[in-house]
Design an enzyme around this catalytic site. Sequence first.
Site, PDB file in Angstrom:
ATOM      1  N   CYS A 130     106.894  23.964 121.753  1.00 32.01           N
ATOM      2  CA  CYS A 130     106.546  24.016 120.337  1.00 32.01           C
ATOM      3  C   CYS A 130     106.494  25.483 119.923  1.00 32.01           C
ATOM      4  O   CYS A 130     105.722  26.260 120.501  1.00 32.01           O
ATOM      5  CB  CYS A 130     105.191  23.338 120.113  1.00 32.01           C
ATOM      6  SG  CYS A 130     104.500  23.500 118.450  1.00 32.01           S
ATOM      7  N   CYS A 176     111.961  25.808 115.322  1.00 31.72           N
ATOM      8  CA  CYS A 176     111.054  24.683 115.579  1.00 31.72           C
ATOM      9  C   CYS A 176     111.796  23.720 116.485  1.00 31.72           C
ATOM     10  O   CYS A 176     112.976  23.417 116.243  1.00 31.72           O
ATOM     11  CB  CYS A 176     110.666  23.998 114.266  1.00 31.72           C
ATOM     12  SG  CYS A 176     109.740  22.454 114.483  1.00 31.72           S
TER      13      CYS A 176
END
Length: 258
Positions: A74, A183
Amino acid sequence: MTNDRPIGIFDSGIGGTSIWKAIHNLLPNEKTIYLADSKNAPYGQKSKEEIIALSIKNTDLLIDMGCKLIVVACNTATTNAIQELRAKYTIPFIGIEPAIKPAATHSKTQTIGILATKGTLNSALFNKATEIYRDTKIIEQVGHGLVQLIENGDINSAEMTRLLHSYLTPMIEANIDYLVLGCSHYPYLIPQIKEILPKHIQIIDSGEAVAKQTKKILKDKVGFSSAENNLPVFYTNSNPKVLAEILENKYQVEERDF
């Protein structure tokens, strides 16, 4: 050096499976445990303190499951919490950061775009990285709403198409020649992004680089698995059907509270 314990991977939801796939393809004999913290997605809208607390919660769970290495799949958790995680635990961590370096290094127009969460773009680690490439114009765009649509299983929705057009058009007009996906959810949008971008604009994500770094850490510090055909384990605290679908229903997904 052999070590049959699993590799732990966590993300704010299903997006980090793009990282998992790269690791699994490079290291097919390694057992992996994946945590999709979809209940708390997206991390990108949360405070630094909240992101650190969630990252610690996920790490504790993976350590309890016997993991030998943890991949923070992440961008937001990496840029906001990985320094705190490395200070708190002795287990090795591998993070995922926007691949600004290859984009800035190879850009002919000296203009690149980055599509990322608010949490990543506002982080000190990201700002430190961008300072190195002051000669490159970096067009930053927060991908408001993209993660939630992916988490809801709405990847190919009209709303997704509308949002992507609104985010990418200004970058195209600014003459970018590289688009960095900041992302781990966003690689699932590459087919749609390619339909919007001119063919000369290259898309960069971090999956392959993270997989190579994982292999290096296993070789240098942790040890490879001696087993073969280890089945991956997937846990989610929300929307198990969406996680199963993103994995093409090839693997069992267990819903549990964490």
